[in-house]
Design a protein around this motif. Structure first.
Motif, PDB file in Angstrom:
ATOM      1  N   LYS A  27       0.926  -1.232  -0.145  1.00 20.07           N
ATOM      2  CA  LYS A  27      -0.189   0.034   0.081  1.00 20.07           C
ATOM      3  C   LYS A  27       0.929   1.286  -0.155  1.00 20.07           C
ATOM      4  O   LYS A  27       0.640   2.038  -0.519  1.00 20.07           O
TER       5      LYS A  27
ATOM      6  N   ASN B 288      -5.707   1.725   7.772  1.00 19.54           N
ATOM      7  CA  ASN B 288      -6.953   2.574   8.069  1.00 19.54           C
ATOM      8  C   ASN B 288      -6.845   3.808   7.883  1.00 19.54           C
ATOM      9  O   ASN B 288      -7.817   4.754   8.288  1.00 19.54           O
ATOM     10  N   MET B 289      -5.707   4.434   7.660  1.00 21.94           N
ATOM     11  CA  MET B 289      -5.264   5.798   7.017  1.00 21.94           C
ATOM     12  C   MET B 289      -5.700   6.175   5.716  1.00 21.94           C
ATOM     13  O   MET B 289      -5.689   5.615   4.689  1.00 21.94           O
ATOM     14  N   ASP B 290      -6.382   7.362   5.685  1.00 17.12           N
ATOM     15  CA  ASP B 290      -6.367   8.062   4.216  1.00 17.12           C
ATOM     16  C   ASP B 290      -5.240   8.374   3.551  1.00 17.12           C
ATOM     17  O   ASP B 290      -4.027   8.511   4.190  1.00 17.12           O
ATOM     18  N   GLU B 291      -5.372   8.798   2.406  1.00 16.58           N
ATOM     19  CA  GLU B 291      -3.979   9.364   1.606  1.00 16.58           C
ATOM     20  C   GLU B 291      -3.541  10.482   2.527  1.00 16.58           C
ATOM     21  O   GLU B 291      -2.406  10.498   2.425  1.00 16.58           O
ATOM     22  N   GLY B 292      -4.216  11.578   2.686  1.00 16.55           N
ATOM     23  CA  GLY B 292      -3.641  12.508   3.668  1.00 16.55           C
ATOM     24  C   GLY B 292      -2.751  12.154   4.647  1.00 16.55           C
ATOM     25  O   GLY B 292      -1.844  12.679   5.026  1.00 16.55           O
ATOM     26  N   GLU B 293      -3.349  11.445   5.448  1.00 17.04           N
ATOM     27  CA  GLU B 293      -2.691  11.156   6.906  1.00 17.04           C
ATOM     28  C   GLU B 293      -1.493  10.191   6.577  1.00 17.04           C
ATOM     29  O   GLU B 293      -0.491  10.400   7.182  1.00 17.04           O
TER      30      GLU B 293
ATOM     31  N   PHE C 184       1.100   3.993  -2.871  1.00 12.50           N
ATOM     32  CA  PHE C 184       0.746   5.472  -2.672  1.00 12.50           C
ATOM     33  C   PHE C 184       1.910   6.339  -3.137  1.00 12.50           C
ATOM     34  O   PHE C 184       1.616   7.474  -3.669  1.00 12.50           O
TER      35      PHE C 184
ATOM     36  N   TYR D  43       0.293  10.188   3.876  1.00  8.89           N
ATOM     37  CA  TYR D  43       1.307  11.241   3.408  1.00  8.89           C
ATOM     38  C   TYR D  43       1.894  12.146   4.350  1.00  8.89           C
ATOM     39  O   TYR D  43       3.198  12.215   4.350  1.00  8.89           O
TER      40      TYR D  43
END
Length: 402
Positions: free
Chosen positions: A4, A319-324, A8, A326
């Motif tokens: 993942k 469980n993190m979104d892309e912003g978190e 990303f 990054y």
């Protein structure tokens, strides 16, 4: 977690940034061997006791070099020693490939030492010699060589090392990083070390000289060819397991270091062509059967640690979104380490290989020049990573006998 994060970063950042990171003799007929040993023993007689082994070895080398030759075809220079200044062009290319079948995704990494140029010296006595060369310019690497050549045999040993600080990367056939154009380089380059030894026995050692073509300790006077029996041993170690190369390791299915070893035997043909006095052109080709072929791979686990030195688990990453994600990856103090090294070795996989070389030599009385080319290709593989190592070398030598 590895997959993942890798996916990303590949979409959010430039690919160049994510890439950071002997005196040996072959048997002669018994009567020849006894005669050579007898001559060597005679050469040591009457010498001081401590010097007898030296005189024995010297006489043995002198006599074994000419024990089987016909002087009408092959000549031995009067001078015993020779020194050469060599300049070498070399390119070693390592291809590593892995396939993510579940995602229909193939990654290929091609790393090399660039088109390297090196300079060095070689010193020899009657076909036995040592050489060392050092790469010049931007590339880094060195080569140590040893050669032993007699009337009917030749043995060569070569140990070379180099570092590649930017591989060419291909995703599904499309190049996404380029060694020649990217300015950013790996903080910890891919390290490659090669050990290579081959030996040849000439069935027509009476008329054909391998030494005349490759170290000038003998001189071929008339054209002749010979069937050649040969053996080869090759071991290579490729290491890119540094923490900074974690993404390359993850994309290679957690493989961060590879070792492969091959042993081969073969039969081929070599020919010495003498178109004019002093000039010699040699060519040799030998198909080989690789009877021993094993690959050892070293797998690692990528461990993500935040600025507070706390390990971030795979579940937390998922469980993190892309912003978190990054923000976590770019935050000062966050690091990714390679841990939990595991070793896996494949079973033996016999295959075919080949060996080719070419040389052109011109002799004067004491001086000589030689141009030489040598090509080898070695394939390796496992269920995770496969590839090949190709190596070609061309050098020019200016030698002086004394």
């Amino acid at each position: 977690m590895n997959k993942k994060i890798a996916a990303f970063i590949l979409t959010m950042m430039p690919v160049c940034a994510v890439a950071q990171d002997i005196a040996v003799t072959l048997p002669l007929p018994s009567e020849k061997t006894k005669s050579t040993l007898s001559v060597a023993a005679e050469g040591a007689k009457g010498k001081p006791l401590l010097l007898q082994p030296i005189f024995f070895l010297k006489t043995f080398i002198d006599s074994s070099a000419v024990a089987t030759i016909d002087r009408r075809w092959i000549e031995q220079p009067k001078q015993e020693l020779a020194i050469e200044a060599r300049t070498t062009l070399n390119q070693s290319t390592l291809k590593m490939e892995t396939t993510w079948e579940e995602d229909n995704f193939t990654m290929v990494s091609k790393s090399n030492n660039g088109l390297s140029t090196s300079a060095g010296l070689w010193l020899g006595y009657r076909g036995y010699g040592l050489g060392f060369s050092k790469e010049l310019g931007k590339t880094t690497g060195s080569t140590f060589s040893f050669g032993a050549m007699g009337g009917s045999f030749g043995i060569n040993l070569r140990i070379s090392t180099y570092k590649s600080d930017m591989p060419d990367i291909y995703f599904n056939g499309a190049k996404v990083s380029d060694y020649d154009t990217y300015d950013e380089r790996l903080d910890d380059p891919i390290e490659v070390r090669n050990f290579f030894i081959d030996g040849y026995y000439m069935l027509n050692g009476k008329h054909f000289s391998y030494a005349a073509a490759y170290d000038n300790s003998l001189i071929q006077r008339r054209s002749a060819g010979s069937l050649v029996i040969g053996g080869m041993y090759y071991h290579s170690r490729i290491d890119y397991s540094a923490d900074s190369n974690w993404l390359l390791t993850a994309l290679m299915k957690d493989v961060g270091k590879v070792k492969f070893t091959q042993g081969s035997i073969g039969m081929g043909y070599a020919y010495n062509w003498v178109p004019a006095r002093g000039l010699l052109v040699n060519g040799m080709a030998m198909p080989m059967f690789t009877f021993y072929n094993r690959t050892t791979k070293y797998l690692y686990t990528s461990e993500l640690v935040d600025k507070n030195n706390q390990v971030v688990t795979e579940e937390q990453v998922l469980n993190m979104d892309e912003g978190e994600l990054y923000n976590l990856l770019t935050e000062p103090g966050t690091k990714i380490s390679m841990t939990d090294e595991r070793e896996e070795t494949t079973g033996n996989k016999p295959k075919f290989n080949f060996d080719m070389r070419l040389s052109v030599t011109y002799n004067w009385d004491r001086w000589y020049v030689r141009a030489y080319g040598h090509y080898n290709m070695f394939r390796y593989g496992s269920d995770l990573v496969s590839g090949r190592m190709t190596d070609w070398t061309a050098y020019a030598a200016l030698g002086f006998r004394f």
